[in-house]
Design an enzyme around this catalytic site. Structure first.
Site, PDB file in Angstrom:
ATOM      1  N   HIS A  62       0.844  -1.192   0.000  1.00  0.00           N
ATOM      2  CA  HIS A  62       0.000   0.000   0.000  1.00  0.00           C
ATOM      3  C   HIS A  62       0.878   1.241   0.000  1.00  0.00           C
ATOM      4  O   HIS A  62       2.100   1.150   0.178  1.00  0.00           O
ATOM      5  CB  HIS A  62      -0.980  -0.006   1.183  1.00  0.00           C
ATOM      6  CG  HIS A  62      -0.342   0.050   2.533  1.00  0.00           C
ATOM      7  ND1 HIS A  62       0.513  -0.923   3.007  1.00  0.00           N
ATOM      8  CD2 HIS A  62      -0.428   0.979   3.529  1.00  0.00           C
ATOM      9  CE1 HIS A  62       0.909  -0.602   4.229  1.00  0.00           C
ATOM     10  NE2 HIS A  62       0.362   0.552   4.569  1.00  0.00           N
ATOM     11  N   HIS A  64       1.223   3.937   1.934  1.00  0.00           N
ATOM     12  CA  HIS A  64       1.738   4.656   3.108  1.00  0.00           C
ATOM     13  C   HIS A  64       3.268   4.738   3.042  1.00  0.00           C
ATOM     14  O   HIS A  64       3.947   3.795   2.636  1.00  0.00           O
ATOM     15  CB  HIS A  64       1.288   3.969   4.398  1.00  0.00           C
ATOM     16  CG  HIS A  64      -0.124   4.333   4.796  1.00  0.00           C
ATOM     17  ND1 HIS A  64      -0.890   3.548   5.621  1.00  0.00           N
ATOM     18  CD2 HIS A  64      -0.892   5.404   4.468  1.00  0.00           C
ATOM     19  CE1 HIS A  64      -2.073   4.126   5.796  1.00  0.00           C
ATOM     20  NE2 HIS A  64      -2.099   5.244   5.093  1.00  0.00           N
ATOM     21  N   ASP A  66       5.736   4.578   5.080  1.00  0.00           N
ATOM     22  CA  ASP A  66       6.645   3.625   5.726  1.00  0.00           C
ATOM     23  C   ASP A  66       6.773   2.323   4.927  1.00  0.00           C
ATOM     24  O   ASP A  66       7.545   1.438   5.306  1.00  0.00           O
ATOM     25  CB  ASP A  66       6.237   3.350   7.190  1.00  0.00           C
ATOM     26  CG  ASP A  66       4.818   2.823   7.337  1.00  0.00           C
ATOM     27  OD1 ASP A  66       3.943   3.193   6.529  1.00  0.00           O
ATOM     28  OD2 ASP A  66       4.572   2.041   8.279  1.00  0.00           O
ATOM     29  N   HIS A  67       6.040   2.235   3.817  1.00  0.00           N
ATOM     30  CA  HIS A  67       6.146   1.076   2.920  1.00  0.00           C
ATOM     31  C   HIS A  67       6.654   1.481   1.530  1.00  0.00           C
ATOM     32  O   HIS A  67       6.838   0.610   0.679  1.00  0.00           O
ATOM     33  CB  HIS A  67       4.785   0.387   2.794  1.00  0.00           C
ATOM     34  CG  HIS A  67       4.280  -0.161   4.095  1.00  0.00           C
ATOM     35  ND1 HIS A  67       4.222  -1.517   4.363  1.00  0.00           N
ATOM     36  CD2 HIS A  67       3.854   0.454   5.226  1.00  0.00           C
ATOM     37  CE1 HIS A  67       3.759  -1.698   5.592  1.00  0.00           C
ATOM     38  NE2 HIS A  67       3.518  -0.514   6.141  1.00  0.00           N
ATOM     39  N   HIS A 139      -7.522  -1.884   5.196  1.00  0.00           N
ATOM     40  CA  HIS A 139      -6.684  -0.893   5.864  1.00  0.00           C
ATOM     41  C   HIS A 139      -7.299   0.486   5.613  1.00  0.00           C
ATOM     42  O   HIS A 139      -8.354   0.593   4.990  1.00  0.00           O
ATOM     43  CB  HIS A 139      -5.263  -1.002   5.310  1.00  0.00           C
ATOM     44  CG  HIS A 139      -4.230  -0.264   6.110  1.00  0.00           C
ATOM     45  ND1 HIS A 139      -4.193  -0.277   7.483  1.00  0.00           N
ATOM     46  CD2 HIS A 139      -3.180   0.510   5.729  1.00  0.00           C
ATOM     47  CE1 HIS A 139      -3.174   0.465   7.899  1.00  0.00           C
ATOM     48  NE2 HIS A 139      -2.548   0.959   6.863  1.00  0.00           N
ATOM     49  N   ASP A 210      -0.608  -4.149   5.678  1.00  0.00           N
ATOM     50  CA  ASP A 210      -1.298  -3.689   6.883  1.00  0.00           C
ATOM     51  C   ASP A 210      -2.789  -3.993   6.755  1.00  0.00           C
ATOM     52  O   ASP A 210      -3.404  -3.694   5.730  1.00  0.00           O
ATOM     53  CB  ASP A 210      -1.122  -2.178   7.053  1.00  0.00           C
ATOM     54  CG  ASP A 210       0.328  -1.809   7.342  1.00  0.00           C
ATOM     55  OD1 ASP A 210       1.197  -2.695   7.266  1.00  0.00           O
ATOM     56  OD2 ASP A 210       0.584  -0.628   7.643  1.00  0.00           O
ATOM     57  N   HIS A 268       6.116  -5.446  11.726  1.00  0.00           N
ATOM     58  CA  HIS A 268       5.426  -4.147  11.708  1.00  0.00           C
ATOM     59  C   HIS A 268       4.938  -3.763  13.114  1.00  0.00           C
ATOM     60  O   HIS A 268       3.767  -3.480  13.340  1.00  0.00           O
ATOM     61  CB  HIS A 268       4.236  -4.221  10.725  1.00  0.00           C
ATOM     62  CG  HIS A 268       3.710  -2.876  10.303  1.00  0.00           C
ATOM     63  ND1 HIS A 268       2.675  -2.254  10.967  1.00  0.00           N
ATOM     64  CD2 HIS A 268       4.061  -2.041   9.303  1.00  0.00           C
ATOM     65  CE1 HIS A 268       2.410  -1.102  10.355  1.00  0.00           C
ATOM     66  NE2 HIS A 268       3.234  -0.949   9.353  1.00  0.00           N
TER      67      HIS A 268
END
Lengths: 311, 311
Positions: A62, A64, A66-67, A139, A210, A268
């Site tokens: 996805h 976001h 942090d990914h 998510h 997530d 995570h």
């Protein structure tokens, strides 16, 4: 087939844990696939001694940060290392726009073809040995899980038996291994099935993004040899998990259990947890799904066949 | 006033050197300013023990990824650490578009106000103590150098002399320090100039982005106490420097010398150079400008006044 964890912290890096990424190291030097690419993933790969030139495919769960925030730098460095091998990038809608704009606005020119696929549920990749299936998770933004299925492999030849039967080394071995029956010069018919071990089923690795607990997560993890599942929160913080579209340790264990998976790796973790908390996080999950471990940065996990310990 | 180098490698990270960033640590806990923000800058700050919550301003020299790809993650982490202090971001045209689109496409919401200024040559910031001036350099894309000027500071009070004159501790000290003459109850007139050390000129730090040698670089570095200049290539690779809009060690030294600067820190070394090459790179520059050093990651360089060693 091994999975190398490169980042196991949620949201932001902490001492000893980077944001999310994991590399699937394929057997027989067949290359590396990356799952998610938080900032600093190229640094982690460098530290782990994995060459970016071997990277063939990247799967993003996805959008976001942090990914994803490690993507532009990793793509750029892979180019500056001189490789001209194409790279395939899979992920949710919006990925192509962001990557292309970022490369354009920063005047980053890649010396290889970058093929970006915005995925939909279903099979998204297939070659002689592997197949990748994706489906949506639940998510705060569109998020996907990836199931990597190895195709069944023919069994090994029974070498001693072949010698006893007088089969000469050479092309006949290859034909028998491929499933063809062969006839020797003296007329003896050798059946492939008689001289090969039983076919072994392929391994299955499921890497989930997530997510709240959901039916698709269970389906993607069905019978998997290894499931990588987020556990952002501990069991006591189930309300937070629900509010932010995440899972607890116990919820991850429940999904693995429902799916009849063989092994669960939790990752995570919220930045609130330290190394001292990991034993407790693992224990919470093990009460429901005993074959659970917590992932840590640079951990290498071998993906083993259900019926063999040495694969 | 100290400069903390966070990344000193050009183009891509190498073992022991990250891509470009440097933090200006202001005196008396007045915060931190960042110059460029390559991928992994937030990780470097964490390792150096500098809190992102203290970060007040970021200055970007140009849009190339090795100077910018750490921005989105750093902005996001600064937010997740809970600070609500506004952050000012300065840089070339295109910066606002990229940052805003990136935050939007990755659903990144900041808990503080982010004020983005796309700069033009001239003074871009001023407060009671500091002024920042920028000008264009010559690179493959629009690129800026930043000159940070400390305003002149009034001299310290001569405490022993004041005691001898019978000036009572208290508000009168403050008035004298501020430059006001004062009259004591017994009628004695104390002139501020007589009881204060000479005013000291402010320090000047010039941080240049990637550039070929150019007149603006010399102007920005005029009389600076510290100049940070890229030296992507050694003297033998002047043709490459010209082709890619970079400088050699010797060209950087020439700029510092022309500018009458006091000290030169070389950075942004091509990945072809290793630690073993640093002595030679420094030597090449020192032949022309003796007060030259090569920067390394996590080096802290004190910015000293021209006339004092302890500042």
């Amino acid at each position: 087939m091994e999975l190398l964890f490169l980042g196991t912290s949620a949201g932001r890096p902490v001492q000893g844990r980077n944001v999310t990424a994991a590399a699937l190291l394929l057997p027989q030097e067949r290359g590396v696939w990356l799952f998610d690419c938080g900032e600093g993933t190229q640094h982690q790969l460098m530290r782990a001694g994995v060459k970016l030139t071997k990277l063939q495919q990247i799967f993003i769960t996805h959008m976001h940060g942090d990914h994803t925030f490690g993507l532009p730098g990793l793509l750029s460095t892979r180019s500056s290392l001189g490789t001209e091998e194409p790279l395939r990038l899979y992920g949710p809608s919006g990925l192509r726009d962001w990557v292309q704009r970022t490369l354009a606005l920063t005047d980053t020119r890649l010396g290889y073809a970058l093929e970006i696929t915005e995925v939909r549920p279903g099979a998204i990749y297939e070659d002689e040995r592997l197949r990748v299936v994706t489906d949506t998770l639940e998510h705060r933004v569109a998020c996907y899980g990836y199931r990597i299925e190895e195709k069944p492999q023919r069994g090994r030849l029974k070498a001693e038996l072949l010698q006893g039967l007088g089969v000469p080394f050479g092309p006949l071995y290859g034909q028998l291994k491929e499933g063809q029956d062969v006839q020797l010069p003296d007329g003896l018919l050798i059946r492939s099935d008689d001289v090969t071990e039983p076919a072994r089923s392929g391994r299955i690795v499921t890497i989930l993004g997530d997510t709240r607990p959901c039916a698709n997560a269970v389906r993607l993890a069905q019978g998997a040899d290894l499931v990588v599942h987020e556990a952002t929160f501990d069991a006591a913080l189930e309300d937070k998990a629900l509010a932010y579209g995440h899972s607890t340790t116990v919820q991850a264990a429940h999904t693995a259990s429902e799916a009849g998976a063989r092994r669960l790796l939790l990752t995570h973790f919220s930045a609130r947890f330290t190394e001292a908390d990991m034993a407790q996080l693992a224990e919470e999950a093990r009460a429901l799904f005993p074959a659970t471990e917590t992932a840590s940065d640079f951990a290498v996990v071998a993906v083993r066949h259900a019926n063999r310990a040495d694969a």
